[in-house]
Write a protein that holds these residues in place. Structure first.
Motif, PDB file in Angstrom:
ATOM      1  N   ALA A 173      13.885  -1.846   7.619  1.00 48.72           N
ATOM      2  CA  ALA A 173      14.212  -3.139   8.223  1.00 48.72           C
ATOM      3  C   ALA A 173      13.062  -4.131   8.087  1.00 48.72           C
ATOM      4  CB  ALA A 173      14.565  -2.965   9.694  1.00 48.72           C
ATOM      5  N   GLY A 174      11.916  -3.646   7.601  1.00 46.74           N
ATOM      6  CA  GLY A 174      10.734  -4.498   7.506  1.00 46.74           C
ATOM      7  C   GLY A 174      10.988  -5.779   6.725  1.00 46.74           C
ATOM      8  N   LEU A 175      11.576  -5.639   5.550  1.00 47.49           N
ATOM      9  CA  LEU A 175      11.803  -6.822   4.713  1.00 47.49           C
ATOM     10  C   LEU A 175      12.918  -7.715   5.263  1.00 47.49           C
ATOM     11  CD1 LEU A 175      11.348  -5.538   1.044  1.00 47.49           C
ATOM     12  CD2 LEU A 175       9.905  -7.121   2.316  1.00 47.49           C
TER      13      LEU A 175
ATOM     14  N   THR B 195       5.130  -8.536  -7.010  1.00 51.60           N
ATOM     15  CA  THR B 195       4.559  -9.664  -6.285  1.00 51.60           C
ATOM     16  C   THR B 195       5.644 -10.284  -5.416  1.00 51.60           C
ATOM     17  OG1 THR B 195       3.178 -10.130  -8.207  1.00 51.60           O
ATOM     18  CG2 THR B 195       3.253 -11.813  -6.489  1.00 51.60           C
ATOM     19  N   PHE B 196       5.365 -10.368  -4.129  1.00 51.37           N
ATOM     20  CA  PHE B 196       6.277 -11.057  -3.212  1.00 51.37           C
ATOM     21  C   PHE B 196       5.716 -12.450  -2.956  1.00 51.37           C
ATOM     22  CE2 PHE B 196       9.423  -8.014  -1.719  1.00 51.37           C
ATOM     23  CZ  PHE B 196       8.918  -6.840  -2.256  1.00 51.37           C
ATOM     24  N   PHE B 197       6.569 -13.472  -3.133  1.00 47.74           N
ATOM     25  CA  PHE B 197       6.182 -14.861  -2.891  1.00 47.74           C
ATOM     26  C   PHE B 197       6.928 -15.378  -1.666  1.00 47.74           C
ATOM     27  CE2 PHE B 197       6.094 -14.145  -7.461  1.00 47.74           C
ATOM     28  CZ  PHE B 197       4.878 -14.691  -7.846  1.00 47.74           C
TER      29      PHE B 197
ATOM     30  N   LEU C  68       0.820  -1.208   0.000  1.00 47.15           N
ATOM     31  CA  LEU C  68       0.000   0.000   0.000  1.00 47.15           C
ATOM     32  C   LEU C  68       0.859   1.264   0.000  1.00 47.15           C
ATOM     33  CD1 LEU C  68      -2.624  -1.151   2.655  1.00 47.15           C
ATOM     34  CD2 LEU C  68      -3.017  -0.877   0.198  1.00 47.15           C
ATOM     35  N   LYS C  69       2.030   1.154   0.631  1.00 48.35           N
ATOM     36  CA  LYS C  69       2.896   2.327   0.806  1.00 48.35           C
ATOM     37  C   LYS C  69       3.614   2.706  -0.490  1.00 48.35           C
ATOM     38  CE  LYS C  69       6.462   2.077   3.808  1.00 48.35           C
ATOM     39  NZ  LYS C  69       7.183   2.082   5.094  1.00 48.35           N
ATOM     40  N   TYR C  70       4.198   1.722  -1.152  1.00 42.14           N
ATOM     41  CA  TYR C  70       4.985   2.031  -2.355  1.00 42.14           C
ATOM     42  C   TYR C  70       4.076   1.952  -3.575  1.00 42.14           C
ATOM     43  CZ  TYR C  70       8.594   1.743   1.040  1.00 42.14           C
ATOM     44  OH  TYR C  70       9.328   1.974   2.163  1.00 42.14           O
ATOM     45  N   ASN C  71       3.088   2.841  -3.562  1.00 46.12           N
ATOM     46  CA  ASN C  71       2.034   2.805  -4.554  1.00 46.12           C
ATOM     47  C   ASN C  71       1.496   4.217  -4.753  1.00 46.12           C
ATOM     48  OD1 ASN C  71      -0.310   2.242  -6.040  1.00 46.12           O
ATOM     49  ND2 ASN C  71      -0.483   0.223  -5.069  1.00 46.12           N
TER      50      ASN C  71
HETATM   51  P1  ADP Z   1      10.764   0.344   4.758  1.00 45.53           P
HETATM   52  O1  ADP Z   1       9.418   0.172   4.139  1.00 45.53           O
HETATM   53  O2  ADP Z   1      10.742   0.556   6.234  1.00 45.53           O
HETATM   54  O3  ADP Z   1      11.623   1.320   4.053  1.00 45.53           O
HETATM   55  P2  ADP Z   1      11.382  -2.414   3.955  1.00 45.53           P
HETATM   56  O4  ADP Z   1      12.514  -3.261   4.426  1.00 45.53           O
HETATM   57  O5  ADP Z   1      10.006  -2.934   4.197  1.00 45.53           O
HETATM   58  O6  ADP Z   1      11.603  -1.021   4.633  1.00 45.53           O
HETATM   59  O7  ADP Z   1      11.576  -2.158   2.403  1.00 45.53           O
HETATM   60  C1  ADP Z   1      12.855  -1.754   1.926  1.00 45.53           C
HETATM   61  C2  ADP Z   1      12.686  -0.940   0.646  1.00 45.53           C
HETATM   62  O8  ADP Z   1      12.210  -1.785  -0.420  1.00 45.53           O
HETATM   63  C3  ADP Z   1      11.651   0.166   0.750  1.00 45.53           C
HETATM   64  O9  ADP Z   1      12.227   1.332   1.294  1.00 45.53           O
HETATM   65  C4  ADP Z   1      11.221   0.352  -0.694  1.00 45.53           C
HETATM   66  O10 ADP Z   1      12.154   1.176  -1.362  1.00 45.53           O
HETATM   67  C5  ADP Z   1      11.329  -1.065  -1.281  1.00 45.53           C
HETATM   68  N1  ADP Z   1      10.025  -1.782  -1.318  1.00 45.53           N
HETATM   69  C6  ADP Z   1       9.549  -2.642  -0.389  1.00 45.53           C
HETATM   70  N2  ADP Z   1       8.344  -3.155  -0.737  1.00 45.53           N
HETATM   71  C7  ADP Z   1       8.031  -2.602  -1.927  1.00 45.53           C
HETATM   72  C8  ADP Z   1       6.908  -2.708  -2.834  1.00 45.53           C
HETATM   73  N3  ADP Z   1       5.855  -3.510  -2.574  1.00 45.53           N
HETATM   74  N4  ADP Z   1       6.958  -1.981  -3.998  1.00 45.53           N
HETATM   75  C9  ADP Z   1       8.005  -1.175  -4.268  1.00 45.53           C
HETATM   76  N5  ADP Z   1       9.086  -1.031  -3.454  1.00 45.53           N
HETATM   77  C10 ADP Z   1       9.107  -1.714  -2.310  1.00 45.53           C
END
Ligand code: ADP
Length: 255
Positions: free
Chosen positions: A219-221, A246-248, A160-163
């Motif tokens: 750090a989320g991912l 798409t993340f799997f 939702l955020k990167y959109n």
């Molecule tokens: P954060 O959201 O706190 O920056 P994340 O570790 O979740 O950290 O994501 C690292 C980076 O990967 C994000 O800053 C963004 O640039 C990219 N990213 C993550 N998810 C997506 C997504 N669904 N679409 C596009 N870019 C993404």
């Protein structure tokens, strides 16, 4: 006879290498745990003095703020903002270490129910600026409910955020015919270039300036990947910049 000897030789070689691989794996797991313990100890110990600084600044701002020049007030506000940021980073490091240090609590979890509950928490979905669809039912899986809840929360939150679109869409589903089942979270967001795929899983790495797409520590991912790997699973992605990602992921070792 020669062939049999050769085959024995090869089997022997493979076994030796397997043993070696196992040892390397074990050592890696141990050094990872050391790293997690260090991250925990460091962030835990940093928290207290930081809280002291934080409280002092707030106090200063309230008591003496009005007496300061406007540039002095500005500086104080900056210091307060930076300590908040540091607090956020330390909290993230604590979370990160927790995923590695603490044992998983495995139980049969109805992922369908878990994801429905997770979706209820997202503001953009409640305000109908975005839609999320579950494509089919998700199965019941043996996993750690809290960790897997965090995995879905992180992936959906990023979707939702990167959109940038007017109509943000998230599709959540599972290929249950795969063994182990493959879950996915798909968005119609900004997408990620192939050469960035590995980078986004590194701690504190972000592809966009911090303010462009709302906060986040990057750090989320990293935490998501770690939680998935602790279940024996894997995470990967497919993305087209400008179209979506798409993340799997799986929650069990490959068969
Ligand atoms: P954060 O959201 O706190 O920056 P994340 O570790 O979740 O950290 O994501 C690292 C980076 O990967 C994000 O800053 C963004 O640039 C990219 N990213 C993550 N998810 C997506 C997504 N669904 N679409 C596009 N870019 C993404």
């Amino acid at each position: 006879e020669h062939a049999i000897e050769l085959r024995h030789g090869i089997v022997d070689l493979i076994l030796r290498h397997t043993e070696q691989l196992r040892r390397i794996n074990r050592e890696l797991a141990e050094s990872n745990l050391e790293l997690d313990t260090f991250a925990y100890a460091a962030s835990h110990d940093l928290k207290e003095p930081l809280r002291g600084i934080h409280t002092s600044i707030e106090f200063l701002q309230e008591e003496d703020g009005p007496l300061l020049s406007s540039s002095g007030q500005g500086r104080l506000a900056t210091v307060l903002r930076l300590t908040r940021r540091m607090d956020e980073l330390i909290e993230t490091l604590l979370q990160y270490s927790r995923v590695g240090r603490i044992d998983l609590r495995l139980e049969a979890v109805d992922l369908n129910e878990l994801v429905v509950q997770t979706l209820e928490l997202f503001e953009p979905l409640r305000k109908e600026r975005a839609t999320a669809r579950m494509l089919g039912r998700l199965p019941v899986v043996e996993c750690d409910r809290v960790r897997v809840g965090e995995i879905f929360t992180n992936l959906i939150s990023n979707a939702l955020k990167y959109n940038d679109r007017e109509e943000k869409r998230v599709d959540i589903g599972c290929d249950a015919s795969a063994d182990p089942p493959v879950f996915f979270v798909r968005d119609n967001g900004i997408g990620i270039a192939v050469r960035q795929y590995a980078r986004i899983f590194q701690i504190f790495r972000r592809l966009h300036p911090r303010d462009a797409y709302g906060g986040g520590t990057g750090a989320g991912l990293t935490i998501t990947k770690k939680a998935i790997e602790r279940h024996g699973g894997q995470i990967w992605l497919e993305s087209v910049p400008g179209r979506g990602s798409t993340f799997f992921f799986t929650l069990a070792p490959p068969r």
